[in-house]
Design a protein around this motif. Structure first.
Motif, PDB file in Angstrom:
ATOM      1  N   ALA A 356       0.828  -1.205   0.000  1.00 48.74           N
ATOM      2  CA  ALA A 356       0.000   0.000   0.000  1.00 48.74           C
ATOM      3  C   ALA A 356       0.862   1.256   0.000  1.00 48.74           C
ATOM      4  O   ALA A 356       0.568   2.233  -0.704  1.00 48.74           O
ATOM      5  CB  ALA A 356      -0.930  -0.006   1.208  1.00 48.74           C
ATOM      6  N   HIS A 357       1.918   1.256   0.787  1.00 46.48           N
ATOM      7  CA  HIS A 357       2.825   2.407   0.830  1.00 46.48           C
ATOM      8  C   HIS A 357       3.569   2.559  -0.500  1.00 46.48           C
ATOM      9  O   HIS A 357       3.751   3.671  -1.003  1.00 46.48           O
ATOM     10  CB  HIS A 357       3.811   2.244   1.988  1.00 46.48           C
ATOM     11  N   LEU A 358       3.988   1.424  -1.078  1.00 46.65           N
ATOM     12  CA  LEU A 358       4.724   1.473  -2.339  1.00 46.65           C
ATOM     13  C   LEU A 358       3.838   1.975  -3.468  1.00 46.65           C
ATOM     14  O   LEU A 358       4.233   2.868  -4.239  1.00 46.65           O
ATOM     15  CB  LEU A 358       5.272   0.078  -2.671  1.00 46.65           C
ATOM     16  N   LEU A 359       2.629   1.429  -3.597  1.00 47.39           N
ATOM     17  CA  LEU A 359       1.761   1.838  -4.698  1.00 47.39           C
ATOM     18  C   LEU A 359       1.374   3.314  -4.586  1.00 47.39           C
ATOM     19  O   LEU A 359       1.347   4.031  -5.595  1.00 47.39           O
ATOM     20  CB  LEU A 359       0.508   0.962  -4.726  1.00 47.39           C
ATOM     21  N   THR A 360       1.114   3.779  -3.381  1.00 42.85           N
ATOM     22  CA  THR A 360       0.812   5.193  -3.193  1.00 42.85           C
ATOM     23  C   THR A 360       1.968   6.060  -3.658  1.00 42.85           C
ATOM     24  O   THR A 360       1.790   7.069  -4.356  1.00 42.85           O
ATOM     25  CB  THR A 360       0.490   5.471  -1.711  1.00 42.85           C
ATOM     26  N   ARG A 361       3.183   5.661  -3.286  1.00 43.75           N
ATOM     27  CA  ARG A 361       4.365   6.435  -3.699  1.00 43.75           C
ATOM     28  C   ARG A 361       4.544   6.406  -5.222  1.00 43.75           C
ATOM     29  O   ARG A 361       4.836   7.433  -5.848  1.00 43.75           O
ATOM     30  CB  ARG A 361       5.615   5.884  -3.015  1.00 43.75           C
ATOM     31  N   LEU A 362       4.351   5.238  -5.850  1.00 45.24           N
ATOM     32  CA  LEU A 362       4.513   5.127  -7.299  1.00 45.24           C
ATOM     33  C   LEU A 362       3.509   6.004  -8.039  1.00 45.24           C
ATOM     34  O   LEU A 362       3.849   6.671  -9.025  1.00 45.24           O
ATOM     35  CB  LEU A 362       4.364   3.667  -7.727  1.00 45.24           C
ATOM     36  N   PHE A 363       2.271   6.024  -7.574  1.00 39.10           N
ATOM     37  CA  PHE A 363       1.266   6.881  -8.196  1.00 39.10           C
ATOM     38  C   PHE A 363       1.611   8.358  -8.004  1.00 39.10           C
ATOM     39  O   PHE A 363       1.487   9.165  -8.942  1.00 39.10           O
ATOM     40  CB  PHE A 363      -0.112   6.597  -7.600  1.00 39.10           C
ATOM     41  N   ASN A 364       2.030   8.718  -6.811  1.00 41.80           N
ATOM     42  CA  ASN A 364       2.346  10.122  -6.544  1.00 41.80           C
ATOM     43  C   ASN A 364       3.543  10.590  -7.369  1.00 41.80           C
ATOM     44  O   ASN A 364       3.575  11.736  -7.835  1.00 41.80           O
ATOM     45  CB  ASN A 364       2.605  10.333  -5.055  1.00 41.80           C
ATOM     46  N   GLU A 365       4.534   9.728  -7.563  1.00 39.06           N
ATOM     47  CA  GLU A 365       5.681  10.087  -8.394  1.00 39.06           C
ATOM     48  C   GLU A 365       5.247  10.299  -9.841  1.00 39.06           C
ATOM     49  O   GLU A 365       5.705  11.247 -10.506  1.00 39.06           O
ATOM     50  CB  GLU A 365       6.745   8.991  -8.311  1.00 39.06           C
ATOM     51  N   ALA A 366       4.378   9.420 -10.337  1.00 38.15           N
ATOM     52  CA  ALA A 366       3.941   9.529 -11.729  1.00 38.15           C
ATOM     53  C   ALA A 366       3.067  10.762 -11.947  1.00 38.15           C
ATOM     54  O   ALA A 366       3.219  11.478 -12.946  1.00 38.15           O
ATOM     55  CB  ALA A 366       3.194   8.266 -12.137  1.00 38.15           C
ATOM     56  N   SER A 367       2.150  11.031 -11.029  1.00 31.70           N
ATOM     57  CA  SER A 367       1.269  12.188 -11.204  1.00 31.70           C
ATOM     58  C   SER A 367       2.054  13.494 -11.111  1.00 31.70           C
ATOM     59  O   SER A 367       1.766  14.450 -11.840  1.00 31.70           O
ATOM     60  CB  SER A 367       0.140  12.163 -10.178  1.00 31.70           C
ATOM     61  N   ALA A 368       3.062  13.529 -10.236  1.00 34.88           N
ATOM     62  CA  ALA A 368       3.870  14.747 -10.098  1.00 34.88           C
ATOM     63  C   ALA A 368       4.633  15.063 -11.381  1.00 34.88           C
ATOM     64  O   ALA A 368       4.958  16.223 -11.645  1.00 34.88           O
ATOM     65  CB  ALA A 368       4.838  14.592  -8.928  1.00 34.88           C
ATOM     66  N   ALA A 369       4.922  14.019 -12.178  1.00 34.52           N
ATOM     67  CA  ALA A 369       5.670  14.207 -13.427  1.00 34.52           C
ATOM     68  C   ALA A 369       4.752  14.310 -14.638  1.00 34.52           C
ATOM     69  O   ALA A 369       5.243  14.319 -15.772  1.00 34.52           O
ATOM     70  CB  ALA A 369       6.654  13.051 -13.612  1.00 34.52           C
TER      71      ALA A 369
END
Length: 587
Positions: A356-369
């Motif tokens: 859950a922590h990993l997927l949240t981080r992966l989505f946030n990194e992608a949306s920020a870019a």
């Protein structure tokens, strides 16, 4: 069922400025632009604000003698649901590619199935082949059949020969996130695949029967791998794709296959065709991981190459997994079929599993870019991953003292008599364990000797004494009677023990499973319920959050750990069993 693409069935030309739309340009045929290169816009934003894959001509020319390059095919459809997935998939693919100078991941092409073969704004982000999506006569509402259709159309187009310079191809989909550079382990004779447990012909009811209708050889030949992720020689892909598409259409038309295979029907089309062609995959489980809150997966330990977010992640607010229901904290791609995923996402509960922590981080990194994602996403205040937090229970309230940590309670109705064990327990946070699944409860009001009980339907149960003096919870729909614990299974312990911090922590906690087997209940006054036999428990002196449980003539020292877990050590031989709070599917 055969439908070979005709000249007018697919947009086979290299994307051009005119095909993308006003004010936009597309990547040159030689590859995607480097960051900052070129002019134009992606969905209204300057291209130099995005992260791109490396220049294809440059990366192919690198001096890497042992490299075995492959070309990635990203299959998508023209839906908002897949737009934010495409941004995320392309960002993480590009980042993984750039992490290895001699990577095998040399190029990527998006295959887009769209009504009328119309282009979209993301064509300016990455090289894209557009195909007119299939009609209902082929899909019968199952749009995934557009995957083999788009691959088939691409392979038969001039654009394929322009784009694909590599001997190997890798098929991925929008909900795949590349975690690190993928090495090419395929050979000209052996593709690489991933084993999907939910389509195993040996484990899933009725799958073997239906598979045998469409494949007459040994069942063991049919590997439950599916077409994505799959890495293979391009000649092998050419050899099977027409049959893969045809069989997928035929399976959808067959009522039996459609009912049994369901959402993995097209995957079965692929794997049955591979068996017909004598193709056997090297099954590589490190290829991908499919986390869910239902099972405990350590992403770091498994070290996969792809994160497939096909399952929702459902947790309580204190980070306990919830099975078969929307969590108090929930992250599921299906919630965002009509709009973009919120950006940035709120973090999951601290005790939620690593995934859950990993997927949240992966989505946030992608949306920020991805500027268009940030522009279209709902604000963080509307982040629907968070549901309404249930109110805390007041342990000083009389009804809470009487119900929580007591039991077991049995439903007094003939239709429940066959459910063994007919044992219901009430826990903190309004949780209820029943033999039919989880339920909820809450005090009916301040000072009332009644509870609101949500089982198959909601009822108000009043605590009363039965004619024989046994406590009864009675309502209009349900009546629960408290079962008596065996009188010889009450520990000889001072009353002060049950007022200790450890006892207060343990009583009412749960529902606990013992190595995954429900349910273990630490009741008031040291009474213990297990799936095997009743027993007792006492607080271990001098140890923090530790008790000694005894049942079936065996003593175990149980240490309660953070995040709803415990560790049990059998005193006779040191055997270790782990337990955790397990909230089952709702009734």
């Amino acid at each position: 069922a055969t439908a070979t693409p005709s000249a007018g069935s697919a947009a086979t030309a290299t994307p051009s400025a005119e095909s993308v739309g006003p004010g936009t340009t597309s990547p040159a045929p030689g590859g995607a632009p480097k960051p900052g290169a070129g002019q134009g816009f992606v969905d209204g934003f300057p291209r130099d604000q995005f992260v791109f894959a490396a220049d294809e001509a440059e990366i192919r020319a690198r001096d890497c003698p042992n490299r075995r390059p492959f070309h990635t095919l990203l299959t998508t459809q023209d839906r908002i649901y897949m737009q934010w997935q495409t941004y995320s998939a392309y960002f993480h693919w590009s980042r993984a590619q750039r992490a290895d100078w001699c990577t095998d991941m040399t190029a990527i092409t998006r295959l887009l199935a769209a009504p009328g073969g119309r282009p979209d704004a993301l064509m300016a982000l990455m090289p894209t082949f557009v195909v007119d999506q299939l009609g209902s006569d082929k899909t019968r509402g199952f749009q995934v059949i557009n995957r083999p259709w788009s691959v088939l159309s691409f392979l038969q187009s001039p654009f394929y020969h322009e784009r694909v310079k590599e001997e190997f191809v890798f098929i991925m989909e929008g909900d795949h996130l590349i975690l690190r550079p993928i090495p090419n382990r395929a050979t000209s004779q052996t593709p690489i695949g991933f084993f999907f447990p939910y389509m195993s012909p040996h484990q899933v009811p009725n799958h073997p029967r239906v598979v045998s209708k469409w494949y007459k050889g040994p069942l063991a030949d049919v590997q439950p791998t599916g077409p994505s992720p799959a890495l293979m020689h391009r000649d092998m892909l050419k050899a099977i794709t027409q049959d893969w598409f045809d069989l997928s259409v035929q399976l959808k038309r067959d009522a039996d296959a459609d009912a049994v295979f369901g959402w993995v029907l097209e995957m079965w089309g692929y794997t049955i065709v591979c068996a017909r062609h004598g193709i056997q995959h090297e099954v590589w489980q490190q290829f991908m991981i499919e986390p869910a809150s239902t099972w405990h997966q350590n992403v770091t330990a498994e070290n996969p190459y792809i994160y497939h977010y096909t399952f929702g992640l459902e947790y309580t607010f204190d980070g306990l997994p919830m099975v078969g229901q929307v969590g108090e904290w929930s992250l599921d791609k299906r919630k965002y079929s009509a709009g973009f995923l919120p950006a940035p996402l709120n973090p999951p509960p601290e005790c939620a599993h690593e995934a859950a922590h990993l997927l949240t981080r992966l989505f946030n990194e992608a949306s920020a870019a991805s500027p268009p994602w940030l522009a279209k996403a709902p604000p963080r205040s509307m982040d629907t991953t968070r549901q309404e937090r249930p109110p805390p229970l007041d342990r000083s309230q009389g009804i809470v003292k009487s119900i929580m940590g007591s039991g077991p309670w049995a439903i007094v109705r003939p239709e429940y008599a066959g459910h063994a064990p007919n044992a219901i327990f009430f826990y903190d946070h309004g949780r209820v364990f029943t033999p039919l699944g989880s339920a909820t409860w809450a005090p009916a009001g301040a000072g009332a000797d009644a509870i609101r009980f949500r089982f198959c339907t909601e009822d108000t149960l009043v605590l009363e004494k039965g004619a024989d003096g046994v406590p009864v919870l009675r309502g209009k729909t349900y009546e629960l009677r408290k079962k008596e614990h065996p009188p010889n299974l009450t520990p000889d312990a001072p009353a002060s023990m049950w007022e200790s911090a450890t006892a207060k922590h343990v009583i009412g906690s749960g529902p606990w499973s013992w190595g995954g087997v429900p349910t273990v209940v630490f009741m008031d006054k040291g009474q213990l319920h297990t799936p095997w036999a009743p027993g007792t428990w006492t607080v271990k002196e001098g140890a923090n959050l530790t008790v000694v449980a005894e049942f079936l003539g065996t003593k175990c020292t149980i240490e309660f750990l953070p995040c709803g877990r415990f560790r049990s050590v059998r005193q006779s031989d040191g055997d270790v069993v782990h337990g955790w709070i397990q909230i089952s599917e709702p009734v």
